[in-house]
Design an enzyme around this catalytic site. Structure first.
Site, PDB file in Angstrom:
ATOM      1  CD  GLU A  73      37.082  42.131  45.321  1.00 25.15           C
ATOM      2  OE1 GLU A  73      36.640  42.895  46.204  1.00 25.15           O
ATOM      3  OE2 GLU A  73      38.122  41.455  45.478  1.00 25.15           O
ATOM      4  CD  GLU A  82      35.733  38.512  49.234  1.00 24.96           C
ATOM      5  OE1 GLU A  82      36.304  38.933  48.224  1.00 24.96           O
ATOM      6  OE2 GLU A  82      34.540  38.121  49.244  1.00 24.96           O
TER       7      GLU A  82
END
Length: 255
Positions: A113, A133
């Site tokens: 990210e 995640e």
């Protein structure tokens, strides 16, 4: 001790994530240090390019350090960890200076990210990208399911977020997510940064604002920044400031 280092060499700045024993996983302190680096860079008019790297050989950044958020209450996790990290990532993404992320190894979760916030990415041939995640019971919180979708096709993001597939350097290059795959990614990034030196810094800044506004990267702020730069160069703006200081009515000419 700082785990995010900012080094300036001439017109090129380098930000290094330095937490190699944890694969440069980001902590609360590192996020704050990254924001401080951004603040310093915005006050450094002679910087023409910023290179973002990770220390060590094993990872660019493995994401967020689970010890930093694992024990947070749901409210603190959402309000503080996710929102604060998102705000700091946004600040890096919106630097007026061109940025290059050097992915010399793996960029997972928050590391991917963060790389997505850079203007350009350079990858090593054996580096990989991932959104793992779900394996620890959470979802991407710093742009993995939002900003990344402006840079990669939706099915590819789903492959990573839903099925845990890793994205190779060659595939990332084919889709335009990275600008180059290089055996010497850092050297390639510095060579690219040199091209920014002779260019007009203001022209590049405005071009970046235009591109970001077009793709929806904080469109309202980019439009207002462009408008502010335009009006700031007018004679009326100078007259308005002078009149205020001299406590008189302004005499605007329209220049």
């Amino acid at each position: 001790m700082s785990a995010v280092h900012l080094n300036i060499d001439g017109s090129t700045a380098r930000i290094t994530l330095d937490n190699p024993t944890k694969l440069n996983a980001l902590t609360v302190e590192m996020l704050a240090q990254l924001e401080q680096a951004c603040a310093t860079l915005e006050r450094s008019p002679n910087i023409r390019a910023v290179i973002l790297t990770g220390a060590g050989e094993r990872a660019f950044c493995a994401g967020a350090d689970i010890t930093g958020w694992g024990d947070l209450t749901p409210t603190d996790f959402a309000r503080n960890w996710v929102r604060e990290g998102h705000r700091i990532y946004d600040r890096f993404a919106r630097l007026s200076i061109p940025t290059i992320a050097v992915i010399h190894a793996h960029a997972f979760g928050g590391g991917l990210e963060l790389a997505a916030c850079a203007d350009v990415r350079i990858m090593a041939p054996d580096a990989t990208l991932a959104l793992p995640e779900a394996q620890v019971g959470i979802v991407p919180g710093w742009g993995g399911n939002t900003r990344l979708l402006r840079l990669l096709p939706e099915p590819v993001v789903k492959e990573m977020a839903l099925f845990g597939r890793r994205l190779t350097a060659d595939r990332a290059l084919a889709m335009g997510f990275v600008a180059d795959v290089s055996d010497t990614p850092l050297a390639t990034a510095f060579a690219m940064a040199k091209h920014a030196t002779p260019a007009s810094p203001r022209a590049r800044e405005v071009a970046k604002y235009q591109i970001h506004a077009s793709v929806g990267e904080d469109r309202s702020a980019m439009i207002e920044a462009l408008g502010g730069g335009m009006i700031g160069a007018t004679g009326d703006r100078a007259e308005g400031v002078s009149a205020f200081k001299e406590k008189r009515k302004p005499d605007f000419s329209g220049d």
